[in-house]
Structures are given as C-alpha cells and as structure tokens.
Scaffold this motif. Structure first.
Motif, PDB file in Angstrom:
ATOM      1  N   THR A  31       0.814  -1.264  -0.151  1.00  0.00           N
ATOM      2  CA  THR A  31      -0.180   0.104   0.057  1.00  0.00           C
ATOM      3  C   THR A  31       0.855   1.358  -0.215  1.00  0.00           C
ATOM      4  N   ASN A  32       0.505   2.196  -0.796  1.00  0.00           N
ATOM      5  CA  ASN A  32       1.369   3.414  -0.870  1.00  0.00           C
ATOM      6  C   ASN A  32       0.613   4.662  -0.574  1.00  0.00           C
ATOM      7  N   ASP A  66      -4.727   2.321  -1.718  1.00  0.00           N
ATOM      8  CA  ASP A  66      -4.561   1.273  -2.866  1.00  0.00           C
ATOM      9  C   ASP A  66      -4.310  -0.028  -2.348  1.00  0.00           C
ATOM     10  N   TYR A  67      -4.784  -0.900  -2.975  1.00  0.00           N
ATOM     11  CA  TYR A  67      -4.754  -2.479  -2.333  1.00  0.00           C
ATOM     12  C   TYR A  67      -4.542  -3.571  -3.567  1.00  0.00           C
ATOM     13  N   HIS A  68      -3.293  -3.746  -3.811  1.00  0.00           N
ATOM     14  CA  HIS A  68      -3.134  -4.799  -4.808  1.00  0.00           C
ATOM     15  C   HIS A  68      -3.351  -4.238  -6.448  1.00  0.00           C
ATOM     16  N   GLY A  69      -3.377  -2.861  -6.311  1.00  0.00           N
ATOM     17  CA  GLY A  69      -3.772  -2.143  -7.763  1.00  0.00           C
ATOM     18  C   GLY A  69      -5.129  -1.627  -7.815  1.00  0.00           C
ATOM     19  N   HIS A  70      -6.031  -1.734  -6.969  1.00  0.00           N
ATOM     20  CA  HIS A  70      -7.327  -1.514  -6.616  1.00  0.00           C
ATOM     21  C   HIS A  70      -7.345  -0.281  -5.660  1.00  0.00           C
ATOM     22  N   GLU A  71      -8.509   0.380  -5.675  1.00  0.00           N
ATOM     23  CA  GLU A  71      -8.936   1.276  -4.687  1.00  0.00           C
ATOM     24  C   GLU A  71      -9.824   0.644  -3.676  1.00  0.00           C
TER      25      GLU A  71
END
Length: 516
Positions: A317-318, A330-335
């Motif tokens: 998570t960034n 962000d979570y594995h490329g998802h919001e």
C-alpha cells in the motif's frame, strides 16, 4: 483514482457472469463448491471466533448489486441461546459517519449547502476556543478530521450531556495541531456535521437519515435512536473482557453522538447501503446521490501517515487517506474504500472495491475484536482472486503482542508505586465538588470509610489510596476498568484540584458539608 469507465464496462458483462453462475449450478455440487470464491468461509469464521472468544458475528457480501452471502454466527448474548442472524441489530458506531456525509451530499445536490461553507453559516452559535478557527472552520473540515483540536472523547462517552450540550462544550476543546495541518480523528466534529444537516434540511439529523436513507434503501430495521432499539427484537448485546473472561453488558444510550456514530443496523440492511455506493448513488433504479457527489465522497482529502504496523500489514500500500466519511487506500492495484467502527463494545467493518463491484460488512459483538476486519479482508482477497492469507491469525498475533505491551506497562505502573505513604489530608478533606469547563462536575464523597467519585450515572468509582495524594479509581460498572485521581493542595493545605486520568483537571468549587 476510481476507474469509473472500467466499472461501467464491467456492468456490461454482468449478464455473462450470471450465465456462468447458472452453468455452474447444473454441475455436480462438489465442482461448484470448488469454484466458489467463498468456499470454506463459514468454517474459517467459526474457527476464528473461537480463537478470538467472539460470542456472535454477522456478515453480508455484495457482488454485482446482489447479496451473495449473508448469515450470522454464534449468539447474541453469552449465556443465552438466541442466535445471531443477518437481521440482528448491532451498534454500527463510526460507520455512521459515511451516512452523515451522504446526507450532506444530498443537501449539496439540492444546493442547500456547499462542502466549503463555513460552519457558522449554518450553526451561528457554534464556537471553538479560537476565534479564527470558529470563523473559518468549514463543513469539509468537520468531516475530514483536520480541525486540529483535542479529541476528548469522554465528553460524549462518559459525560451526562445531550447532543446540544456536547456541541456547546466544543468551545473548550484545546488546539493540539495546526488547523488543516494533519489528520486527527475527531468524533465531536462529526456530531457537529450531523447538526449542520439538521440546520440545512429543517429537520433533525435522525429524521433525515431515516427518511432520506433508511426508507429508500429498505433498511427497515435500522435506526439512530436508542429508544427505538429498546423496542426491537433480535438485538445483539455488547461484550468485553473483564479480567480474564468475556462478559455481556447492557447497551448504553449514545444518542448524543449523533452523526458521528449513533446508528444501529444489521448486515442485511448494511448490504443495501453498500449497494448504493457500488452503484454510484443509484438503488433499485432510484438515484439518491449524484455521480459527482459519489465521486466526492470517495475522493482522498487528507493523508493518513502510516505507522510501522500498517506498513508491515499492508506492504504494497502506497496511499492512505481520509475521504468524506471513508478511508481509502490502494490495495493490490485497486482502490479500497472502507471504515471501521467501535462503540457499545461492538466492532464493525465495511469494505468495498468499487471498480470490481464488491463489498462486505462484518460486525462482531466483542469490543476488543479485530476479527471483523480480518474477515473483511479475507472476503475481498477471495473475490479479487488474491492468494489466501490468514488475516485472523495475523491480527490476533498483533493483538496478543499489544496485550503483552499493556501488561508490561501495567507492571511498570505497579513498580512505580511509592510504598508506605499516606495521604496529606484525612479522607474527608478531599470531598466536595470539582469542576471542569469541558467535562462538568465530579463529586467526591465518603461512603463506608472510603472516597467515592461520582461523575455520571454509569461513572461511579471507589477510590483506593495509591501513594501520596494519588488514588486508584475502580469503576463500579464491570468492564470499565481503573483510572487514577491525583489531588493538588493549595497554600492553605486544602484540596484545590484533581486530575482524573482520561479526562483532565477539575478545580474544586465547593467543599462537601461535614456530616452532622
């Protein structure tokens, strides 16, 4: 951040997905079970509940505008046979906040207010300790936790104040950070936001939530009023740890919290709330919120700085931020859009991945549990096709490490006690009324040869001498724990003030009359 176009394109394929599900239904049950993304969830939850000592829990999962899983586990109250189901009412605490921001959004859609209106335009008598802050505080500031003032939750948790008085006493909350300088979670500001709804709508916040959200969404069992809950059946009791055992308690009335967290709901009802968000403000063909407002509700507003625990638990998570009544990351490329809630010894977690049209709500009736969060992540992982992770075990290990740290701190406190000391005064020399502008009055009195502190009906403590002029306060209500009271003397060697841990300083305003 949200991939709106992608979400719309996904809806074009919903019929194909339904067709696939129909095809699976004609296969042998073992094959269908292997294909189901939530396979094994029930047994996982039941095992994890035993690990956490959670008496009761409920879950609802939404995908593609449908509830694909909803049920309860365990009991509503320890020692009683009544089972939790998907319609059991729980205190949903701070997940109420997103309902308050949705209510504000409806008023924005109607041009009754703007997110950046100054609060005093709607609540002229509202006042904070700083004149600049009072004048410039906006509705957006209220709901993004950036006012920069002390949280002081015992004002509403313990204080004997109604909602209007909680707002009036907000003027005594001290600045602790710079205005709009950083994230600082604040319940009283959300209570204030609920009263902005009331002022702009011309009806109470409670009526607005009922008429404009609960009714259109078919959330028939949901309410913001404790008195209504008292008339309902199928209501979960709260539970907490008391020494080494889990005990059931009585629901407390937190109507004074209002827009910050006073709602009660079931997972079935909350699934309808999730459907509204996943469908961009539309429910069963009826638009309740504009697309622009829905985007605003989920748009990051204030950065939440990660601690080392968050970095370890969510290494990919960034971005972590607060939106309007929601946390986003962000979570594995998802919001990921989510929020937790804790009140009345009950814990709730609502979690959504809007671009994938999936969401989950989990509620546990044990105040110290993080199991509800772990289950929510497990469901999201399964629906996203991510590797399976034992969230319950990881969060339980984290909680156990925290408990060990608490035990170490308690041991340090015990070791810091100075032996063989006496109070400066005879016990009745400390009696009387002590006053705080923020918290009101506490009364110290004698009972059966020892000091008793009275603050509110639920907050009565027996005082045990600790050392010098410090006493340990043992709250009489089970599960409330212990605090400390330290008295200060004036130059005449009389009790002048006390400091109550978790509250602050109280000045003595009246001595207790001597016994006849």
């Amino acid at each position: 951040m949200r991939l709106v176009g992608l979400r719309r394109s996904r809806r074009l394929h919903v019929m194909l997905l339904h067709a696939l599900v129909a095809a699976l239904m004609v296969l042998p049950s073992s094959v269908a079970a292997q294909a189901a993304p939530l396979g094994g969830l029930d047994s996982y939850i039941e095992s994890a509940m035993r690990d956490w000592s959670v008496p009761g829990l409920a879950i609802a999962v939404v995908r593609n505008d449908s509830i694909i899983h909803a049920r309860g586990y365990g009991v509503r109250e320890l020692g009683r046979p009544d089972r939790v189901d998907e319609h059991t009412l729980f205190a949903i605490a701070s997940t109420t906040k997103a309902m308050t921001t949705a209510a504000l959004g409806m008023l924005v859609d109607e041009d009754s207010l703007d997110w950046d209106d100054r609060v005093v335009e709607h609540l002229p008598s509202f006042e904070l300790s700083d004149a600049y802050l009072t004048h410039n505080l906006t509705v957006r500031d209220l709901i993004t936790h950036r006012a920069g003032i002390s949280r002081s939750d015992n004002l509403w948790i313990a204080g004997p104040f109604d909602r209007a008085e909680v707002l009036r006493r907000a003027r005594y909350l001290e600045p602790v950070n710079g205005f709009r300088s950083q994230y600082g979670y604040h319940n009283v500001m959300y209570t204030t936001a609920g009263e902005v709804v009331a002022a702009a709508a011309g009806m109470s916040w409670d009526d607005f939530i009922e008429q404009r959200l609960f009714r259109p969404l078919g959330m028939d069992r949901s309410t913001t009023r404790a008195a209504v809950v008292a008339t309902r059946d199928n209501v979960s009791a709260p539970h907490t740890w008391d020494d080494d055992r889990v005990i059931a308690g009585q629901l407390r009335n937190y109507d004074n919290l209002g827009g910050a967290g006073s709602a009660f709901s079931s997972v079935h009802d909350m699934a309808q709330w999730i459907r509204l968000h996943l469908n961009e403000g539309v429910y069963e063909g009826q638009r309740l919120l504009s697309e622009a407002t829905m985007r605003e509700l989920h748009e990051p507003q204030v950065v939440i700085h990660a601690d080392t625990t968050s970095e370890r638990m969510y290494p990919g998570t960034n971005l972590r931020a607060y939106a309007l009544g929601w946390q986003v990351q962000d979570y594995h490329g998802h919001e990921l859009v989510h929020h937790s809630g804790s009140l009345n010894w009950t814990r709730t977690h609502v979690m959504m991945v809007p671009e994938e049209d999936i969401g989950v709500v989990v509620i546990a009736n044990l105040g110290s549990s993080n199991l509800q969060q772990g289950i929510a992540f497990r469901v999201i992982d399964a629906l996203l096709g991510l590797p399976q992770r034992d969230w319950s075990a990881e969060l339980l290990a984290l909680a156990q490490r925290g408990e060990k740290r608490s035990e170490a701190r308690a041991k340090e406190v015990e070791e810091s006690r100075v032996p063989d000391t006496r109070p400066s005064l005879a016990l009745d020399g400390y009696t009387g009324t002590y006053r705080s502008e923020l918290y009101g009055d506490v009364r110290l009195r004698m009972e059966n040869g020892h000091l008793v502190l009275d603050y509110a009906p639920d907050y009565v403590a027996d005082l045990e001498h600790w050392h010098h002029d410090t006493f340990r306060a043992v709250w009489r209500r089970a599960g409330f724990g212990r605090d400390f009271v330290t008295f200060s003397l004036d130059r005449d060697a009389e009790a002048a003030e006390l400091e109550l841990s978790g509250f602050g300083e109280f000045e003595r305003v009246e001595a207790e009359p001597a016994a006849p």
